[in-house]
Design an enzyme around this catalytic site. Structure first.
Site, short mmCIF file in Angstrom:
data_model
loop_
_atom_site.label_atom_id
_atom_site.label_comp_id
_atom_site.label_asym_id
_atom_site.label_seq_id
_atom_site.Cartn_x
_atom_site.Cartn_y
_atom_site.Cartn_z
N HIS A 1 0.83 -1.21 0.00
CA HIS A 1 0.00 0.00 0.00
C HIS A 1 0.87 1.27 0.00
O HIS A 1 0.66 2.17 -0.83
CB HIS A 1 -0.91 -0.01 1.23
N GLU A 2 1.82 1.31 0.92
CA GLU A 2 2.66 2.51 1.03
C GLU A 2 3.59 2.64 -0.18
O GLU A 2 3.92 3.76 -0.58
CB GLU A 2 3.48 2.46 2.33
N HIS B 1 1.89 4.68 -2.85
CA HIS B 1 2.03 6.13 -2.63
C HIS B 1 3.44 6.59 -2.96
O HIS B 1 3.64 7.61 -3.64
CB HIS B 1 1.72 6.47 -1.16
#
Length: 373
Positions: A17-18, A21
């Protein structure tokens, strides 16, 4: 070992997920100051290409700290988050959940290729043939024998074993009228179910009804089917599975919002641990399927329009695009505080529901009653 595997799986989901980003921010020219796995005190870290990568003590999340990602502290530098266009900022925020959806899709794709036992009750392939009769059980007393095939219960046709289980555990009366097939003849048998205490995957005890029978052994290939698909067919099936989970999840959230479903059905990190622990007893394909579901759920939850979730930031960016300007700093801060408070309250509620699900709440109540507090 289950805890270690769970932390590893959770860490992978957070990292993915990170990373979504992080890599998008880099591509858009935003400087990433810190990429952290976990929260709390930093255990160790290193710096690479201007970004500090670190591992923190509490492995329950992660974050990407970008330059100028706080409006009141932004200096207007070209490599800062808030100097980028609304489209670029939206893409940076969106790619976290998107990468989780991609991971979920890949998990489902692999599961359909390597083969899985269909856990859907409507399509389960375990036939309702008696493979075990417990001694002194209601079934034995009623005369049920090994090899008997259950045709109906209380007039309802039985097509597979889980349907038989549902009929027995969900029954209300003191008697079940069964029609069984034995030696090519149909026989009517009345059975009185008994109530027993059973433990679920969360370790909590429940009273359930049973008659004391079990299915034919799973090693009988004709009784249970492991479904496999080819490379390209699995590609399509994985997309259908991801879409189905997304629709069901948003449907469940809507039903909770209007009161049609109990919010206590929401599962937090403690509930996830017990699900993973149970999945480990089934096999790799089942674990991978659960990982896919959790990854998809993480993306779906993060897209809810509430600050500080990704969906909340996307909502504000969309509002900025419609208005032609951002909200005032005061309004922005108020929305952030309200959203953060809501998320904290939701987290506490989910933790409580998880504790209640595993029986910890009941144990605490009994303890306080015992001490007179």
């Amino acid at each position: 070992m289950s805890l270690i595997i769970f932390i590893f799986i959770l860490s992978i989901l957070i990292l993915v997920h990170e990373w979504g980003h992080f890599i998008t921010a880099r591509k858009c020219g935003v400087k990433v100051e810190q990429f952290a796995l976990g929260f709390g005190p930093k255990l160790f870290g290193w710096v690479h290409e201007g970004t500090e990568f670190c591992l923190c003590a509490i492995p329950l999340g992660g974050f990407v700290k970008m330059a100028g990602d706080e409006r009141d502290k932004s200096l207007g530098g070209k490599d800062e988050y808030f100097t980028k266009s609304a489209g670029q900022r939206a893409l940076i925020i969106l790619m976290g959940p998107v990468v989780n959806l991609v991971l979920a899709y890949l998990c489902f794709w692999v599961v359909f290729m390597i083969g899985y036992v269909d856990m859907d009750l409507s399509s389960q392939k375990v036939v309702p043939v008696i493979g075990q009769v417990l001694e002194h059980s209601p079934a034995q007393e009623a005369g049920i024998k090994l090899g008997d095939r259950i045709l109906s219960v209380n007039g309802q046709a039985i097509g597979h074993w889980p349907q038989l289980q549902e009929m027995i555990t969900g029954s209300k009366g003191n008697r079940l009228d069964l029609v069984i097939e034995r030696d090519h003849h149909d026989i009517s048998i009345a059975v009185k179910p008994e109530e027993t205490d059973q433990q679920d995957i969360f370790g909590r005890h429940h009273v359930t009804r049973r008659i004391g029978v079990g299915p034919m052994p799973i090693n009988n290939a004709k009784d249970i089917v492991v479904t496999r698909y080819g490379f390209f067919e699995s590609f399509i099936k994985a997309g259908e599975e991801l879409w189905s989970i997304t629709v069901k999840t948003y449907g469940a959230l809507y039903e909770m919002a209007i009161g049609a479903r109990s919010p206590k059905e929401a599962m937090g990190i403690i509930g996830m641990f017990f699900v993973i622990k149970f999945a480990l007893t089934i096999g790799f394909a089942f674990v991978l399927h659960i990982v896919g579901i959790i990854s998809a759920s993480l993306a779906i939850f993060n897209l809810l329009p509430v600050i500080p979730l990704d969906g909340g930031h996307l909502f504000l960016i969309g509002l900025e695009k419609v208005r032609g300007k951002a909200l005032s700093m005061k309004t922005d801060q108020f929305i952030a505080k309200a959203g953060f408070t809501l998320i904290i309250m939701l987290a506490l509620f989910v933790f409580y529901s998880d504790f209640e699900r595993i029986g910890l709440v009941d144990k605490m109540v009994k303890l306080f009653k015992g001490t007179g507090l």
